[in-house]
Structures are given as C-alpha cells and as structure tokens.
Design an enzyme around this catalytic site. Sequence first.
Site, PDB file in Angstrom:
ATOM      1  N   LYS A 139       0.842  -1.204   0.000  1.00 50.18           N
ATOM      2  CA  LYS A 139       0.000   0.000   0.000  1.00 50.18           C
ATOM      3  C   LYS A 139       0.876   1.252   0.000  1.00 50.18           C
ATOM      4  CE  LYS A 139      -3.722  -2.646   1.988  1.00 50.18           C
ATOM      5  NZ  LYS A 139      -4.394  -3.192   3.172  1.00 50.18           N
ATOM      6  N   GLN A 185      -4.678  -2.145   9.456  1.00 55.44           N
ATOM      7  CA  GLN A 185      -4.498  -3.428   8.765  1.00 55.44           C
ATOM      8  C   GLN A 185      -5.104  -4.556   9.604  1.00 55.44           C
ATOM      9  OE1 GLN A 185      -3.151  -3.813   5.616  1.00 55.44           O
ATOM     10  NE2 GLN A 185      -3.850  -5.925   5.808  1.00 55.44           N
ATOM     11  N   ASP A 225     -11.236   2.486   4.169  1.00 56.90           N
ATOM     12  CA  ASP A 225     -11.590   1.086   3.920  1.00 56.90           C
ATOM     13  C   ASP A 225     -13.109   0.912   3.810  1.00 56.90           C
ATOM     14  OD1 ASP A 225      -9.747  -0.878   3.455  1.00 56.90           O
ATOM     15  OD2 ASP A 225      -9.206  -1.149   5.574  1.00 56.90           O
TER      16      ASP A 225
END
Length: 279
Positions: free
Chosen positions: A47, A91, A114
Amino acid sequence: MILDGKGLSERRLALLKEEIGEKGITPTLATVLVGDDPASALYVRMKHRACEQVGIQSVNVQLPSETTTQEVLDRLKMLNADPDIDGILVQLPLPAQIDTHQVINAIVPEKDVDGYHPVNMGRLVGGLPGPRSCTPKGVMTILKEYGIQITGAHAVVIGRSVDVGRPMALLLMLADATVTICHSKTKNLPSITRQADILISAAGRADMVTADMVKPGATVIDVGTNHVNGKLRGDVDFEAVKAIAGAITPVPGGVGPMTIASLMENTMEAAIRRCNPAQ
Ligand code: NAP
C-alpha cells in the site's frame, strides 16, 4: 477473456497520479499495523509503495503485538485529529486481544478509507455516496471497465463477510443485478452458482469453484487469496474454469491489485473532501 486486474490497476494509478498533479493537492494516508504478521506487513508495504507511485504521502504507525485496544484507540484519536491525515487504514486482522469493532468504530467516518465504519456501511445500504470497501469497489471497477453487463444479470456471491461478501452483494444490487448470496450453510451450492451470469467467489477456499459449478460464458471473479504450499491460489480452479467461463480474473494479478487501486482512489476522494468540505 482474462480480466487483467494488474494492468487495469496500473492504468487507474496512472490516471490518479495525473489527477493529483492537476489538482495540486497531496493526500496523506496513515496505516496502522499491529504486531509482526509477515502477510500483514507485506500488504502494508504494498500500500505504501502504491502511495509513492501516485504521489500520496503515507505514514505507518507500527505497534507491538501486545498492544491493547485502548492503546490503538489512543493512536486513532491522534490520527483523527491530525489535519494533515486524510485517510486511516488499520491493517486487519488485529491480534486476538484487540476488539476490532471498537477499533473500526473509532476511525472518524470521513477518514475511513476502507469503508468499514458503520456510518459508511449504512451509506452503502442506503445507496448514499461514501467510501466503499476497497475489494468490492475494485471488483465493480473491473466489471465496468471490461464492459460486463451488470444490469439484469444474475450475480452470485460466495461469501457474506462484512469486509467483502456483504458489500459486494450490495454494490451489485445497487448496480441493478439480481443477487444471490451464498455461504457455508448454503445447500447445493453448485446448483446456485450454475445460474450465475456473474460469479464472485470470496470464500477463502483454494480451488473450491470447479468447472461444473460455472455456467458456460459466465464472468468469474476470484477474490480468494489462499496460500497453498508456498503459492498463492484463488478460490477458483483457474485452468479448468477458464475453458468454460466467458471472462475470468487470475490470481495473482486480478482482484488484489484493484483493491490497492481502490484504496488510493478512496484516499484521494477523502483529500478532495477535506479541501472542499461542501462536497
Ligand atoms: P471470511 O471472513 O473468512 O469469509 C468467508 C466467507 O465465505 C464466509 O461468509 C463463509 O461463510 C463463506 N464460505 C467459506 N467456506 C465456504 C464454502 N465451502 N461454501 C460456501 N461459502 C463458504 O473471508 P473474507 O475476509 O471475506 O475473505 C475471503 C477471501 O478473500 C479470502 O481468501 C481472503 O484472503 C480474500 N481477500 C482477498 C482480497 C484481495 O484484495 N484479493 C481482499 C480481501 C479478502 P460463513 O459466513 O457461513 O462462515
């Protein structure tokens, strides 16, 4: 037709880089990584690499494995309040002692790139604009960019997780597909998947989708990432299914790169909202 997610993601990232240059803003993404799981560390590195590629600034908050829920919440409070941070990504999965729901709920919805925060999930259910979960968003981009007919199609989604299957089904429904959701308690799965014009597998079971489960000419999207004998395998028996499908994503090189492209796009959208709060 092979649906080349890797190539498409490169094109999307190049467009995004151009847009960032034109708009003259520098979006910033903060990732939070707890513990030393090598797969999670790899995903975070990928990322950050994508951020670098397109001109998004990125910072990583690395916390030790024994971090408590409260300690993560404290970090998130700082990132929420930091005007220089546009997007926050924690994460997953988090170590077992951490309450994932509390952590996700603690990210301010505007920075939730997200799309997991309940407010953003609610926006999705309501068909309102908001950041969409990166993997389902990436799948929708593949379908649209390759001109796959969604309106009126029967889409079958294997998997009902909050991060993939559920938002995937909602996005397909909002795009006018007729959607069936399958899961581990579904009876006679092959009889349902054989009806699919668009079959999306997000079960996390290597080679579970076999050729006899696929309608000839169907579009097959393989979200699964399964590690088998040191190799990455999808949920779909690619070699057998590609002979019968009309279009299919490979693993690797299909949905995975599009997930990262979607994250970059969500971060850019968050930065645009910060610069133009009325939007
Ligand atoms: P998850 O939370 O474990 O959910 C898996 C879902 O599949 C559940 O709903 C489960 O049903 C269902 N399922 C499992 N076995 C099944 C079976 N034999 N028949 C029918 N349904 C079955 O996993 P996830 O987070 O959604 O991820 C799914 C897969 O996608 C994993 O391989 C993951 O690594 C991968 N993934 C890839 C990306 C990417 O960027 N490529 C991103 C995210 C995830 P129940 O609900 O009944 O348990």
